[in-house]
Design a protein around this motif. Structure first.
Motif, PDB file in Angstrom:
ATOM      1  N   ASP A 564       5.757  26.703  52.212  1.00  0.00           N
ATOM      2  CA  ASP A 564       5.681  25.673  52.256  1.00  0.00           C
ATOM      3  C   ASP A 564       5.996  25.624  51.295  1.00  0.00           C
ATOM      4  O   ASP A 564       4.918  26.162  50.006  1.00  0.00           O
ATOM      5  CB  ASP A 564       3.824  25.134  52.628  1.00  0.00           C
ATOM      6  CG  ASP A 564       3.731  24.802  54.339  1.00  0.00           C
ATOM      7  OD1 ASP A 564       4.258  25.150  54.722  1.00  0.00           O
ATOM      8  OD2 ASP A 564       2.081  25.320  54.847  1.00  0.00           O
ATOM      9  N   THR A 566       5.903  22.833  47.391  1.00  0.00           N
ATOM     10  CA  THR A 566       6.130  21.793  46.528  1.00  0.00           C
ATOM     11  C   THR A 566       6.989  21.563  45.570  1.00  0.00           C
ATOM     12  O   THR A 566       7.320  22.193  44.443  1.00  0.00           O
ATOM     13  CB  THR A 566       5.161  21.451  46.142  1.00  0.00           C
ATOM     14  OG1 THR A 566       3.602  21.371  47.419  1.00  0.00           O
ATOM     15  CG2 THR A 566       4.902  19.993  45.602  1.00  0.00           C
ATOM     16  N   ARG A 569       9.774  14.648  42.144  1.00  0.00           N
ATOM     17  CA  ARG A 569      11.390  14.314  42.864  1.00  0.00           C
ATOM     18  C   ARG A 569      12.463  14.647  41.997  1.00  0.00           C
ATOM     19  O   ARG A 569      13.225  14.010  41.916  1.00  0.00           O
ATOM     20  CB  ARG A 569      10.272  13.266  43.189  1.00  0.00           C
ATOM     21  CG  ARG A 569      11.213  12.359  43.724  1.00  0.00           C
ATOM     22  CD  ARG A 569      10.912  10.312  44.006  1.00  0.00           C
ATOM     23  NE  ARG A 569      10.149  11.038  44.822  1.00  0.00           N
ATOM     24  CZ  ARG A 569      10.302  10.552  46.660  1.00  0.00           C
ATOM     25  NH1 ARG A 569      12.258  10.522  46.700  1.00  0.00           N
ATOM     26  NH2 ARG A 569       9.510  11.382  47.582  1.00  0.00           N
ATOM     27  N   SER A 628       9.961  11.873  51.806  1.00  0.00           N
ATOM     28  CA  SER A 628       9.155  12.928  51.127  1.00  0.00           C
ATOM     29  C   SER A 628       8.948  14.447  51.667  1.00  0.00           C
ATOM     30  O   SER A 628       7.925  15.275  51.507  1.00  0.00           O
ATOM     31  CB  SER A 628       7.267  12.235  50.638  1.00  0.00           C
ATOM     32  OG  SER A 628       8.032  10.982  50.179  1.00  0.00           O
ATOM     33  N   TYR A 629       9.372  14.627  52.811  1.00  0.00           N
ATOM     34  CA  TYR A 629       9.168  14.990  53.745  1.00  0.00           C
ATOM     35  C   TYR A 629      10.375  15.905  53.877  1.00  0.00           C
ATOM     36  O   TYR A 629      11.125  15.407  54.683  1.00  0.00           O
ATOM     37  CB  TYR A 629       7.691  15.914  54.444  1.00  0.00           C
ATOM     38  CG  TYR A 629       7.914  16.411  55.526  1.00  0.00           C
ATOM     39  CD1 TYR A 629       7.167  17.888  55.057  1.00  0.00           C
ATOM     40  CD2 TYR A 629       8.516  16.868  56.496  1.00  0.00           C
ATOM     41  CE1 TYR A 629       6.625  18.894  55.833  1.00  0.00           C
ATOM     42  CE2 TYR A 629       8.464  18.173  57.624  1.00  0.00           C
ATOM     43  CZ  TYR A 629       7.263  19.325  57.072  1.00  0.00           C
ATOM     44  OH  TYR A 629       7.339  20.490  57.837  1.00  0.00           O
ATOM     45  N   HIS A 630      10.810  17.220  53.744  1.00  0.00           N
ATOM     46  CA  HIS A 630      11.582  18.130  54.613  1.00  0.00           C
ATOM     47  C   HIS A 630      12.036  19.383  55.072  1.00  0.00           C
ATOM     48  O   HIS A 630      10.896  20.060  54.476  1.00  0.00           O
ATOM     49  CB  HIS A 630      12.758  18.153  53.445  1.00  0.00           C
ATOM     50  CG  HIS A 630      13.698  17.140  52.866  1.00  0.00           C
ATOM     51  ND1 HIS A 630      14.210  15.880  53.526  1.00  0.00           N
ATOM     52  CD2 HIS A 630      12.826  16.199  51.302  1.00  0.00           C
ATOM     53  CE1 HIS A 630      14.671  15.229  51.735  1.00  0.00           C
ATOM     54  NE2 HIS A 630      13.824  14.984  51.046  1.00  0.00           N
ATOM     55  N   SER A 631      12.107  19.362  56.103  1.00  0.00           N
ATOM     56  CA  SER A 631      12.579  20.692  56.892  1.00  0.00           C
ATOM     57  C   SER A 631      13.384  21.228  57.196  1.00  0.00           C
ATOM     58  O   SER A 631      14.313  21.054  58.290  1.00  0.00           O
ATOM     59  CB  SER A 631      10.951  21.054  57.949  1.00  0.00           C
ATOM     60  OG  SER A 631      11.014  21.674  58.835  1.00  0.00           O
ATOM     61  N   ASN A 649       9.240  23.991  54.614  1.00  0.00           N
ATOM     62  CA  ASN A 649       8.813  23.043  54.686  1.00  0.00           C
ATOM     63  C   ASN A 649       8.726  22.195  53.410  1.00  0.00           C
ATOM     64  O   ASN A 649       7.503  22.818  52.351  1.00  0.00           O
ATOM     65  CB  ASN A 649       7.066  22.928  55.404  1.00  0.00           C
ATOM     66  CG  ASN A 649       7.458  22.979  56.533  1.00  0.00           C
ATOM     67  OD1 ASN A 649       8.375  22.520  57.827  1.00  0.00           O
ATOM     68  ND2 ASN A 649       6.722  24.369  57.611  1.00  0.00           N
ATOM     69  N   THR A 651       7.716  19.217  50.166  1.00  0.00           N
ATOM     70  CA  THR A 651       6.875  18.127  50.502  1.00  0.00           C
ATOM     71  C   THR A 651       7.795  17.861  49.296  1.00  0.00           C
ATOM     72  O   THR A 651       7.183  18.254  48.078  1.00  0.00           O
ATOM     73  CB  THR A 651       5.993  18.530  50.323  1.00  0.00           C
ATOM     74  OG1 THR A 651       5.464  19.252  51.151  1.00  0.00           O
ATOM     75  CG2 THR A 651       5.124  17.020  50.038  1.00  0.00           C
ATOM     76  N   VAL A 652       8.136  16.226  48.490  1.00  0.00           N
ATOM     77  CA  VAL A 652       8.022  15.920  47.698  1.00  0.00           C
ATOM     78  C   VAL A 652       7.154  15.347  46.973  1.00  0.00           C
ATOM     79  O   VAL A 652       6.365  13.918  47.122  1.00  0.00           O
ATOM     80  CB  VAL A 652       9.738  14.803  47.143  1.00  0.00           C
ATOM     81  CG1 VAL A 652       9.973  14.755  46.179  1.00  0.00           C
ATOM     82  CG2 VAL A 652      10.773  16.016  48.698  1.00  0.00           C
ATOM     83  N   VAL A 653       6.903  15.454  45.826  1.00  0.00           N
ATOM     84  CA  VAL A 653       5.617  14.767  45.249  1.00  0.00           C
ATOM     85  C   VAL A 653       6.201  13.949  43.339  1.00  0.00           C
ATOM     86  O   VAL A 653       6.918  14.576  42.869  1.00  0.00           O
ATOM     87  CB  VAL A 653       4.358  16.076  44.549  1.00  0.00           C
ATOM     88  CG1 VAL A 653       4.172  16.173  46.256  1.00  0.00           C
ATOM     89  CG2 VAL A 653       4.866  16.589  43.766  1.00  0.00           C
TER      90      VAL A 653
END
Length: 804
Positions: A564, A566, A569, A628-631, A649, A651-653
């Motif tokens: 996971d 993070t 952006r 905002s989410y790429h797997s 996984n 997650t773009v913040v």
């Protein structure tokens, strides 16, 4: 009344009191296996413990008796309204449960309520269950029997006995022979050993059998192999198989002989021990007046003389008597020789020209025979005073010589069966009126050692090949003939090797599945070849180097999975996000990485060599700004094998925070490190130095005469030919007794050569006369002790005195 409560009765009045703890049963039955590990809980078909009727109860359990060895511990475990009593084995104690020592325990357990100090007690009967932890044991471990070689097949010859302290199927076992033989079998349950082949003392005098007692039950912890072994020694006793054999030489005594000898008879028996000793030699026919008798020359001797015991009636038999002789040995039951007819001539009868006792003499002689070894004695009768012997043709090579007076043929040079294994000689008398042929067969002995066709061998084999895969074939030859030239192969390394060799063909094959990562990569085998020679075997060794080839048999494995991540952006293009890593135990190919799925917008890229994942396009522009989410699915490959996809996984913040990564560690790195450490230990193991020296084929120590070697020998001048003069004893300290091969007697120039015949029996040296001694001669003899053709010791005696 509530069954889970208790009421107190005091002074005849029924008073309600607070409930007290009470076990569900007064006695519980539980079981546990012997040898159980620490913190193993006993098992019970019913739950053990106390119902909690008051919420404030705190129940604790304690074993108060029955556990003198301090093996068990009582624990409480509350579930709902029930406080379970759990009993387990303690940890850190050296004592373990052993059913063979104690098979049950009766524990008294006390329950205590912490707040009210109320108590309750119960008993727990623990039965210790059996495991197959003991092997069957023989008693005794060694057996010894003796069998006559004529023992009938299917005869029960011995019985072995083993016991196993386990019970049930764990205590059952069966017997078997460790190595198969067609001579004996063992009953699998009774242990009775039966003879299944024909015994032959001349081939095998002793058998060493190894009998196994193998558990029938499942072995503890899944181990395999036999449990116990006993040795059975079977000694074969020689049967009285051979009858005595008579050989006779008739003589022609003169009228002047006061005590004439008419014949010299020798009786031989090929049996050993008492079976080979001669009990008697009798005249069974041809002498109705009982005028002749066979007399032994000395106690225990196998030589007899035919003498007259009364005045012989020559008038009725002017041409002599045909006496029939028969010998009997001391065997049980005794054997009788075939009848032997000899002709005893009258001293008054005039005979014709001499004639050899045999037209053709056939003898065998070992190629190890040293100079002057007696081969055969030819005899012509009647023996005229001036009768001499000689070879008809002069020999090209002086391999043999003949004594002109006695007719004794001896070796005069080295013999080699490889180049000449048969000689045909023709012997004649000095008057050339009689001749005979002598055929001498030279017996091959083990004078050549086996030789490998190469000084060393090299080969390779791939890992993971099936057991029995051939690696290479070694080949050796031996110049000797017969069994002396047969060779067998073996691997002589001190440490076990994962290879075997066929005893007869020399084919080396694998005996285990080979693993390049966990086993040595190079094996140095010591291959030994041995011939079947006699009296000792000859052996040589060669080195065989086997290299293990690595194959791509392992797939890459990721160190971390299910990550996971993070990512802010505003993360910069080409900047690293994380690094994926896969490990391949093989050392053949590099691991390469690629994105299999999840990168539809082509926002990310991964370095195929390093596994670095970086940003290919900005996350804040275009379609990327909306997601905002790429797997991502990452795959690692070694060119032949691929891993299962690993998920990243992402997650773009919006917050300006550093990249954060959280993954699940697979433990691959530690496992591989342990695997490599184990392999490095194996690779660092060196074969211990094997200072091989074949003590059986090296004659290191010279034979020595014993301290009782005589300095003076007295001999009567009237001793008959063949009489024993002296017995000499010698010893040899080599690991295998070396047979003394010859003795050379050299007289002074004043004495006619070859008056003495020197013979060898085992390690004793015997002198025998082979010619008549003349009166008043003083002799000096030097004794040369030979092994092969090498003089080892020289002893010189004082003058040999001839006594009237």
């Amino acid at each position: 009344m509530c069954p889970k409560c208790a009421k107190s009765i005091k002074s005849g009045a029924v008073l309600d009191t607070a409930p007290v703890p009470l076990f569900t049963q007064s006695v519980y039955n539980a079981t546990i296996y012997e040898n159980s590990a620490a913190k193993t809980y006993v098992e019970s078909l019913v739950k053990m413990g106390i119902y909690i009727t008051d919420p404030i109860w705190e129940i604790r359990y304690k074993i108060v008796s029955g556990d003198n060895e301090n093996l068990f511990k009582a624990e409480d475990y509350q579930l709902g309204d029930f406080s379970f009593l759990r009993i387990r084995t303690k940890g850190g104690s050296s004592a373990i449960l052993n059913r063979e020592v104690r098979d049950h325990y009766i524990l008294t357990v006390k329950a205590m309520e912490k707040n009210s100090n109320a108590e309750a007690r119960t008993r727990v009967m623990i039965q210790v269950l059996d495991t197959n932890d003991l092997r069957p044991l023989f008693s005794p471990t060694a057996y010894s029997i003796s069998l006559p070689e004529n023992t009938a097949i299917r005869t029960s010859v011995a019985k072995v006995m083993a016991t196993d302290a386990d019970i049930g199927t764990n205590g059952e076992y069966y017997y078997s022979l460790r190595e198969w033989t067609d001579m004996f079998s063992v009953h699998p349950t009774s242990g009775v050993v039966m003879l299944t082949g024909k015994l032959d003392y001349s081939e095998t005098k002793q058998y060493e059998l190894e009998i196994l007692a193998v558990d029938r039950g499942m072995k503890l912890y899944g181990s395999s192999g036999f449990s116990s072994m006993a040795k059975l020694t079977v000694r074969v006793e020689q049967a009285n198989e051979h009858a005595p054999v008579i050989t006779a030489v008739t003589l022609a005594p003169s009228d002047t002989d006061k005590d004439p000898t008419y014949a010299v008879v020798t009786v031989e028996d090929s049996d050993q021990g008492a079976n080979g000793e001669i009990a008697s030699l009798s005249v069974v026919a041809g002498d109705p007046l009982q005028q002749f008798k066979a007399m032994r020359t000395s106690p225990g001797s196998k030589e007899y003389k035919i003498k007259a015991v009364k005045q012989v009636d020559w008038d009725s038999q002017p041409f002599g008597y045909n006496l029939t002789l028969q010998a009997k040995d001391k065997g049980s039951p005794p054997q009788f020789s075939s009848a032997k007819v000899i002709h005893v001539m009258s001293p008054h009868f005039k005979v014709g020209p001499p004639k050899f006792s045999q037209a053709t003499y056939r003898v065998n002689v070992s190629e190890f025979a040293p100079l002057n070894t007696p081969v055969v004695m030819v005899t012509a009768v009647p023996k005229y005073p001036q009768l001499k012997y000689a070879f008809r043709h002069k020999l090209d090579k002086n391999n043999f010589a003949i004594n002109a007076d006695s007719g004794l043929i001896t070796t005069a040079g080295p013999l080699h069966a490889d180049s000449m294994n048969r000689y045909e000689l023709e012997v004649m008398t000095s008057d050339k009126k009689a001749s005979a042929k002598v055929i001498i067969n030279v017996i091959d002995v083990n004078n050549n050692g086996p030789e490998f066709k190469q000084t060393s061998y090299k080969a390779s084999i791939d890992e993971n090949m099936p057991i029995g895969t051939s690696v290479l074939t070694v080949k050796a030859t031996d110049l000797d003939s017969g069994e002396n030239g047969y060779v067998t192969y073996s691997i002589a390394n001190v440490n076990p090797q994962p290879f075997v060799i066929d005893y007869f063909s020399g084919v080396i094959s694998s005996s285990e599945i080979l693993d390049y990562e966990l086993m040595p990569r190079i094996y140095t085998l010591k291959v030994r070849v041995s011939d079947w020679g006699s009296p000792f075997r000859r052996e040589v060794e060669t080195q065989v180097t086997v290299t293990l080839n690595n194959l791509n048999d392992n797939k890459p494995l990721f160190e971390n999975v299910d990550c996971d991540i993070t990512v802010p952006r505003d993360h910069g293009v080409s900047e690293q996000i994380t690094t994926v890593s896969a490990i391949d135990a093989d050392e053949l190919q590099l691991v390469r990485y690629r994105i299999k799925a999840g990168n539809d917008l082509n926002l990310f890229e991964i370095n195929s060599n390093s596994g670095i994942l970086s940003l290919k396009q900005p996350l804040s522009e275009g379609e990327a700004a909306k997601v905002s989410y790429h797997s991502l699915q990452i795959i690692a490959s070694d060119g032949e094998h691929e891993t299962q996809p690993m998920f990243l996984n992402i997650t773009v913040v919006t917050a300006r925070k550093p990249v954060q990564v959280k993954c699940v560690d697979t433990g691959v790195a530690s496992m591989l490190a342990e695997k490599l450490l184990q392999g490095s230990k194996i690779h660092s193991q060196n074969e211990p130095e094997d200072h091989f020296q074949d003590f059986h084929s090296v004659n290191r120590i010279a034979p020595q005469f014993v301290e009782t070697f005589p300095s003076v020998i007295e001999v009567k001048e009237d001793l008959p030919v063949g009489a024993r003069i002296v017995h000499l004893s010698a010893m040899d300290s080599d690991s295998v007794a070396v047979v003394l091969r010859g003795l050379l007697a050299i007289p002074t120039p004043y004495f006619r050569a070859h008056i003495f015949l020197c013979l060898i029996l085992s390690l004793g040296l015997f002198f025998f006369l082979n010619n008549q001694i003349k009166h008043r001669l003083f002799l000096i003899y030097r004794l040369f002790c030979y092994v092969g053709h090498r003089v080892l010791n020289i002893y010189e005696c004082e003058p040999l005195r001839v006594r009237e």
